[in-house]
Structures are given as C-alpha cells and as structure tokens.
Scaffold this active site. Structure first.
Site, PDB file in Angstrom:
ATOM      1  N   LEU A   1       6.083  19.086   5.976  1.00  0.00           N
ATOM      2  CA  LEU A   1       7.227  19.743   6.781  1.00  0.00           C
ATOM      3  C   LEU A   1       8.424  18.535   6.648  1.00  0.00           C
ATOM      4  O   LEU A   1       9.603  18.891   6.628  1.00  0.00           O
ATOM      5  CB  LEU A   1       6.909  19.312   8.420  1.00  0.00           C
ATOM      6  CG  LEU A   1       6.436  20.659   8.995  1.00  0.00           C
ATOM      7  CD1 LEU A   1       5.961  20.127  10.437  1.00  0.00           C
ATOM      8  CD2 LEU A   1       7.264  21.642   8.854  1.00  0.00           C
TER       9      LEU A   1
ATOM     10  N   HIS B   1      20.590   6.102  32.748  1.00  0.00           N
ATOM     11  CA  HIS B   1      21.394   7.377  32.554  1.00  0.00           C
ATOM     12  C   HIS B   1      22.942   6.966  31.726  1.00  0.00           C
ATOM     13  O   HIS B   1      23.408   5.926  32.403  1.00  0.00           O
ATOM     14  CB  HIS B   1      21.915   7.784  33.838  1.00  0.00           C
ATOM     15  CG  HIS B   1      22.646   9.036  33.862  1.00  0.00           C
ATOM     16  ND1 HIS B   1      22.080  10.212  33.528  1.00  0.00           N
ATOM     17  CD2 HIS B   1      24.175   9.089  34.247  1.00  0.00           C
ATOM     18  CE1 HIS B   1      23.186  11.138  33.679  1.00  0.00           C
ATOM     19  NE2 HIS B   1      24.384  10.524  33.914  1.00  0.00           N
TER      20      HIS B   1
ATOM     21  N   LYS C   1      11.386   7.852   4.741  1.00  0.00           N
ATOM     22  CA  LYS C   1      12.232   7.729   5.918  1.00  0.00           C
ATOM     23  C   LYS C   1      13.584   7.237   5.194  1.00  0.00           C
ATOM     24  O   LYS C   1      14.682   7.965   5.658  1.00  0.00           O
ATOM     25  CB  LYS C   1      11.859   6.673   6.703  1.00  0.00           C
ATOM     26  CG  LYS C   1      10.553   6.910   7.526  1.00  0.00           C
ATOM     27  CD  LYS C   1      10.491   8.396   8.107  1.00  0.00           C
ATOM     28  CE  LYS C   1       9.141   8.379   8.197  1.00  0.00           C
ATOM     29  NZ  LYS C   1       8.324   8.748   7.076  1.00  0.00           N
TER      30      LYS C   1
ATOM     31  N   ILE D   1       3.496  15.760   6.190  1.00  0.00           N
ATOM     32  CA  ILE D   1       4.048  15.465   4.794  1.00  0.00           C
ATOM     33  C   ILE D   1       4.902  16.818   4.128  1.00  0.00           C
ATOM     34  O   ILE D   1       6.061  16.714   3.922  1.00  0.00           O
ATOM     35  CB  ILE D   1       3.113  15.228   3.942  1.00  0.00           C
ATOM     36  CG1 ILE D   1       2.343  13.804   4.245  1.00  0.00           C
ATOM     37  CG2 ILE D   1       3.622  14.673   2.401  1.00  0.00           C
ATOM     38  CD1 ILE D   1       1.147  13.405   3.267  1.00  0.00           C
TER      39      ILE D   1
ATOM     40  N   GLY E   1     -10.418  -5.923  -4.960  1.00  0.00           N
ATOM     41  CA  GLY E   1     -11.626  -6.429  -4.684  1.00  0.00           C
ATOM     42  C   GLY E   1     -12.817  -5.346  -4.713  1.00  0.00           C
ATOM     43  O   GLY E   1     -12.427  -4.319  -4.204  1.00  0.00           O
TER      44      GLY E   1
ATOM     45  N   GLY F   1       0.764  -1.107  -0.045  1.00  0.00           N
ATOM     46  CA  GLY F   1      -0.128  -0.004   0.014  1.00  0.00           C
ATOM     47  C   GLY F   1       0.853   1.168  -0.187  1.00  0.00           C
ATOM     48  O   GLY F   1       2.051   1.237  -0.334  1.00  0.00           O
TER      49      GLY F   1
END
Length: 547
Positions: free
Chosen positions: A252, A527, A115, A250, A182, A104
C-alpha cells in the site's frame, strides 16, 4: 487465458555501578582491579576485555564464571539498539554484534527511507491536485515536476544520518559494537564473531537478527525490474506500469509513492480481499480513498506463479497468474516492473541455533512472554540466559515492538519480571491519508467477545465533522473505538484519515493503561485539533455528544 500489455541484569554488583560512574575513558585505558565481597578479577589493558566484569547473578552456575560481557546482542536493528540502550542504563556491560548492518532493516531498508519517499511523493501529489488547492484559494502555474535522483538521495541521506546517530548513541554509552555477525556455538554463553572467528562470552545473550523479504517460489528477483522493498527504496527509476504482489502495509505504501510520481499500479493479491489483515470497515474505506480514485487496478484470489524479470525500457516483466484455489492459469501480465511485497521472514539462518538444540518454525524462534528462547514451540524447554526479540520471534513484526521486546528482555535479565502487552502496541500504514490501529480488528473482537462472554461496544468519530480536518481540506476518514460494554475498557481503535499515525498513540496508551471510555470521555482535547475525532468517538461510547 488473456495477456495484457501496457507501456516498495539489574542484578549487577554495586561495584559495577560505581565503575559505570567513571568517565568513559576509564573503560578503554589501563588495567583495573574489580573487587567484590567474594571475588577479585584483574582485567587486561585491551579495549574489549576491559569491558569484562564478574557477573553477580546467582540464578545458575554461570554466576560463578566471568564473562567478556554481561549482555551480548546479536543484531543491531531497532530491537537490538533498544535492548543495548536499556542494558547500559542498568549498568550492564554490553556488546552488540552488528553484522555490518547498524540500524537494521528499519533504518537502512524500511521504515526510515520509505517515509522519506512518502514525504517527497506526497508533496508532489498535493501540488498536482489542482482542485484541492483551489479550495484553499491556491493556484499553481505550470507543471509540477520532481527530480527522481534527488528524491532517492533524500531517502538514502536520511537513512545514513539516522544510522550514524544510532551508532553514535551506542558508543557514547559505552556499548562495544562488533562489526561481525554473531552466531551461537554448541556451548552456552558463547558467541562467535563471523568476521574474525573469535569466540566471546556473555552472561546473557539476546538474539535480534531481524528479517528479510519473503520471495515466493516461482518469482525471480533481480532487484532491477523485479524487486523487493530493498530494491524499491533506491528508486532507480519510476516505471510507467508496476505490478505489486501483495496488498499489505508495504504494498500500500509503495502504491502511494508510485502513483504520486506518475505510475500506474496493479495489485496482485492471493486472498479474495485487498488488505486482508486490516479491519474490514477500514479496508473498505481505504479502498475508496487509496485505490479507486487513483490509477490502480487489482487482481484478487490469484497467485503470481511465475515472474520473469525484463530489461528497463526494452523488455517487459512477465507475470503468470494462477487461480489461488484451482491453480489453473488465468492471466499473463506484461508490465514495466514488479514489486514483491509478500511479507518478511526471520533472518535466522546460519546463527548456530541448531547447535543449541533450537527448532524453528519457518525460521521463527519460539519464546516465552519474557522473551526467553525455547527449544521448540510445542512442549519445548526454556534455554537459560538466551532471549530472542523482534521479527525473529514472530510475535509482532514491527520495529517499535522489537524495541519494546528488547527492553523487556533486559528487565527480565535484571530479575524484574516483565512481559510486553502486544495488544497495546499500535501500528500504522503511512499512506495519504494514513491508516493506524491498536488491538484486534472488529471481526477478531467479535470472536473474542463471544468466546470470553462479554458484549462488544462500538463508537465512531468522523473527520468530516472536524474543524481542523476541514480547514486542511481533508475531511475524508473515520475513527472507530471498540470497547467492553461491561467494564468500559478500550479493546481496540482503528483510524483512517489525516495524521492517523499520530492520533493512534493516545488510543494505544488507553489500551495499555486499561482506561475506560467513561474516563476518556471526560478528558479535555484541544480545539480545534484532529484529536477531537477521537474525542467524538470516546464521548459517543457513553452517549455523549461532541460539539
């Protein structure tokens, strides 16, 4: 008027469970007989029909029929994929109508390739920042260059690899992947394969068609000089000056890519403020970090009423702008390229929704909290055995939300009531630095508190006081925790700063679990890590100090 020119169900019979334990080869060869206490069904030797089982759910008349599949999913994005994996985990025979688009939008034209572009361009930005490198004791000799085609190939290759892995996971688990798209018919339980015209049947159907870019009237897209995120992801060239219509996630992210690679950017935003959907405090800081310090300018309160494509290197793109309120012409821009980042709309056309009596609202399908499809949003009736997930229902247009909804739909198909808590679903904008959030903005939370009668608390943590951030030379940023003062429960968290997209998950888990700031303040954080920025905010919420 001025003209300016310059050179991005577990209700399945125990016999089915036993069958699922057989090797996958048993599903594709020879006929077999499935016997239950009340039925005997002989299956043919075809690969498809050997997936067909007798449904045993007794919630309606469909329990007395046999179907080709227990579950059929229309769409194979992250939502459809998530639904399919969970359906197979529940031993449901499953078909996915991929429509030639396995993965998709997210995998092929969205989250994944974007990315890759952000990662590559981000490296370029870092290596060209001589002052930042000098603070770390590093000096780079010579000009930092990049290969545009290689960067584009990195994005395309990553998308292809993830797509292959995704399809492999479906077939390995026994899902039947059909290449055609479909669509519903006028009869319940039926799906027509657009590629072959063949009708298949399923006990339950999940709609997961995803979305497509929205292009406002007056804008002509050629995907060359005027393009949506679909065209931008191929990175055919790096324009010297690019206008981006829309300043949401998008827009940005692509401004981050383009400016890192050397472009100048102009945002065109219809509302009076940039990043209109973001928490205002975060948006103000983002404007300083992501816009003011970069070759970016903007126009707000204006519509790009007409955008005419140009010819790369020969003819500029012409953008006519009108005042959003008065509709009077205010300015014309001539730029090298224009990206249209004005959101997305459901990909629900030509799915046969009308044949089932389904009325959409701007393409969105109305659903219940269980993802059950309704005939319409107001006063509509639930259509049995039909579900809709992801961008098409408009509840939350995020890939991981779609996956969660897919899992939820399957849970409900199996008779286990489930509803996704969308207030606990995190979101992120992968700019440099990143922006992430879960829950409402502070402005929305204030309204919620006033309406529901509780007092809102707020606490912050700073990246400037974080040892790990300072070691990286990345002290810009903050985390803001919003909570109920009466119960201590976390309502929302907003972060801008280094790796904010990773830090938000702890906060989303807290919102989902109903964890209080009192409990969170006593949890130990490693830490020195960036997670201590969140720890500082949790501790501050109860009057404690962070070391």
């Amino acid at each position: 008027m001025t003209t300016t020119t310059r050179t991005r169900r577990s209700a399945v019979a125990s016999a089915v469970i036993a069958l699922a334990a057989l090797p996958l080869s048993c599903f594709t060869t020879n006929a077999f007989v499935l016997k239950t206490a009340t039925t005997t069904t002989v299956q043919s030797t075809s690969p498809l029909s050997s997936f067909a089982l007798f449904s045993t759910a007794a919630d309606d008349d469909s329990s007395k029929r046999s179907f080709d599949f227990d579950v059929a999913i229309i769409g194979c994005g992250v939502g459809g994929h998530g639904a399919a994996l969970h359906a197979r985990a529940q031993q449901l025979t499953t078909a996915v109508f991929a429509g030639g688009d396995v993965g998709g939008t997210c995998v092929n034209r969205g989250c994944v390739p974007s990315k890759a572009l952000l990662a590559a361009s981000g490296r370029v930005r870092e290596m060209r920042n001589a002052a930042h490198l000098a603070e770390l004791g590093i000096a780079v000799q010579g000009e930092i260059t990049y290969d545009r085609q290689a960067v584009a190939d990195h994005a395309a290759n990553l998308a292809a690899r993830v797509k292959t892995n995704l399809q492999g996971s479906l077939t390995a688990l026994g899902c039947h992947v059909l290449e055609g798209r479909g669509s519903l018919t006028a009869h319940p339980h039926e799906i027509m394969d657009s590629a072959t015209g063949k009708i298949y049947t399923a006990k339950d159907i999940i709609l997961a068609p995803g979305s497509i870019p929205f292009v406002p009237p007056g804008i002509t897209v050629d995907e060359k000089t005027v393009f949506t995120s679909d065209g931008a992801l191929t990175l055919p060239y790096v324009p010297e000056w690019v206008a981006i219509v829309g300043s949401g996630y998008i827009g940005l992210e692509f401004s981050d890519v383009y400016t890192a690679l050397g472009s100048e950017v102009t945002f065109i935003e219809a509302l009076d403020l940039l990043m209109p959907t973001f928490d205002r405090e975060i948006a103000k800081l983002a404007e300083r970090l992501l816009i003011r310090d970069r070759p970016i300018d903007y126009r707000t309160g204006v519509f790009a009423s007409e955008v005419t494509p140009g010819i790369p290197g020969q003819k500029p793109v012409t953008i006519k702008m009108i005042d959003a309120k008065t509709k009077e012409h205010v300015e014309t821009l001539e730029v090298d390229a224009c990206m249209v980042a004005t959101g997305r709309i459901p990909n629900t056309k030509n799915m046969g929704l009308e044949d089932r009596g389904i009325e959409t609202n701007r393409g969105f399908v109305a659903v219940t909290d269980k993802m059950q499809v309704m005939t319409k949003a107001d006063g509509g009736e639930i259509i049995p055995n039909l579900y809709c997930i992801g961008d098409a229902n408009g509840k939350m247009m995020l890939a991981h939300a779609a996956s969660a909804q897919g899992i939820s739909a399957v849970e409900n198909i199996c008779g286990r009531t489930h509803a996704v808590n969308h207030m606990a679903v995190p979101a992120a904008c992968f700019t440099h630095p990143e922006i992430a959030m879960v829950g409402p903005t502070e402005e929305q939370a204030v309204e919620m508190a006033a309406k529901e009668g509780w007092e809102l608390g707020k606490s912050k943590g700073s990246f400037r006081a974080n040892s790990k951030a300072l070691a990286e030379g990345e002290g810009n940023g903050m985390a803001k925790v919003l909570f109920r003062k009466d119960t201590g429960k976390v309502i929302a968290v907003h972060i801008i700063g280094l790796h904010a997209a990773d830090l938000i998950q702890e906060c989303a888990n807290a919102v989902a679990a109903g964890t209080t700031v009192q409990e969170l303040s006593m949890m130990v954080h490693t830490h020195p890590t960036l997670s201590e920025v969140i720890d500082e905010a949790f501790k501050g919420a109860v009057g404690m100090s962070s070391h």
